[in-house]
Design a protein around this motif. Structure first.
Motif, PDB file in Angstrom:
ATOM      1  N   GLU A  82     -11.217 -23.836  93.402  1.00  0.00           N
ATOM      2  CA  GLU A  82     -10.907 -24.997  92.675  1.00  0.00           C
ATOM      3  C   GLU A  82     -12.128 -25.311  91.798  1.00  0.00           C
ATOM      4  OE1 GLU A  82     -10.140 -28.372  94.842  1.00  0.00           O
ATOM      5  OE2 GLU A  82      -7.941 -28.186  94.974  1.00  0.00           O
ATOM      6  N   GLN A  83     -13.376 -25.030  92.363  1.00  0.00           N
ATOM      7  CA  GLN A  83     -14.776 -25.268  91.881  1.00  0.00           C
ATOM      8  C   GLN A  83     -15.055 -24.278  90.626  1.00  0.00           C
ATOM      9  OE1 GLN A  83     -17.435 -25.599  94.746  1.00  0.00           O
ATOM     10  NE2 GLN A  83     -17.178 -27.720  95.020  1.00  0.00           N
ATOM     11  N   ARG A  84     -14.625 -23.003  91.124  1.00  0.00           N
ATOM     12  CA  ARG A  84     -14.545 -21.771  90.213  1.00  0.00           C
ATOM     13  C   ARG A  84     -13.883 -22.089  89.031  1.00  0.00           C
ATOM     14  NH1 ARG A  84     -16.458 -16.046  91.204  1.00  0.00           N
ATOM     15  NH2 ARG A  84     -18.349 -16.498  92.097  1.00  0.00           N
ATOM     16  N   GLY A  85     -12.617 -22.387  89.190  1.00  0.00           N
ATOM     17  CA  GLY A  85     -11.547 -22.561  88.093  1.00  0.00           C
ATOM     18  C   GLY A  85     -11.772 -23.961  87.297  1.00  0.00           C
ATOM     19  N   GLU A  86     -12.643 -24.631  87.413  1.00  0.00           N
ATOM     20  CA  GLU A  86     -12.692 -25.638  86.592  1.00  0.00           C
ATOM     21  C   GLU A  86     -13.313 -25.477  85.009  1.00  0.00           C
ATOM     22  OE1 GLU A  86     -15.384 -28.621  88.550  1.00  0.00           O
ATOM     23  OE2 GLU A  86     -13.908 -29.026  90.057  1.00  0.00           O
ATOM     24  N   GLY A  87     -14.195 -24.413  84.857  1.00  0.00           N
ATOM     25  CA  GLY A  87     -14.740 -24.119  83.652  1.00  0.00           C
ATOM     26  C   GLY A  87     -13.741 -23.026  83.108  1.00  0.00           C
TER      27      GLY A  87
END
Length: 149
Positions: A82-87
């Motif tokens: 999820e953190q990687r996919g935010e940007g």
């Protein structure tokens, strides 16, 4: 039943060591050893020793710990994704980071100065009458000599 017998034997051995310690006139160490020796017997009498032995020696308990470990790893994996996919894509994240750095960087212009400093910059410095550059160096040399440098 086996754990109760084992705990009673450990307590009896510990109390024997405490008695020998007291016989050697180490009266402060003997009660401490006796207190440690009585712990296994107390654990057996309360049933905690049986619970601990069931926890350690049952395969279903270890399978349960494995399931908990897998669950934790799944939570961590999802959080990382999820953190990687935010940007978005890597290029988008890189562009966003560059824009953030540019916004935080100081302007290329001269920094704003107070009114007093701006006035000092515009006017050339005037030397006092009778003072030369060598006078300033003489003061510095005197200070250095005073400190033994």
């Amino acid at each position: 039943m086996l754990t109760s017998t084992l705990c009673a034997a450990l307590s009896a051995a510990g109390l024997g060591i405490a008695a020998m310690t007291a016989y050697r006139k180490r009266f402060l160490a003997a009660p401490r050893i006796a207190a440690y020796a009585l712990l296994p017997l107390g654990l057996a009498m309360t049933g905690i020793a049986d619970w601990i032995s069931d926890l350690v020696f049952k395969p279903s308990v270890w399978v349960g710990f494995g399931v908990l470990a897998v669950s934790t790893l799944l939570f961590l994996l999802v959080r990382t994704v999820e953190q990687r996919g935010e940007g978005g894509t890597r290029k988008e994240r890189k562009a966003a980071a560059a824009a953030e750095r540019a916004a935080l960087a100081p302007q290329a212009t001269t920094p704003p100065l107070g009114a007093g400093r701006a006035a000092e910059r515009t006017q050339p410095r005037r030397k006092a009458k009778g003072s030369t550059g060598s006078d300033e160096f003489a003061d510095i040399e005197a200070i250095l000599k005073k400190h033994g440098i």
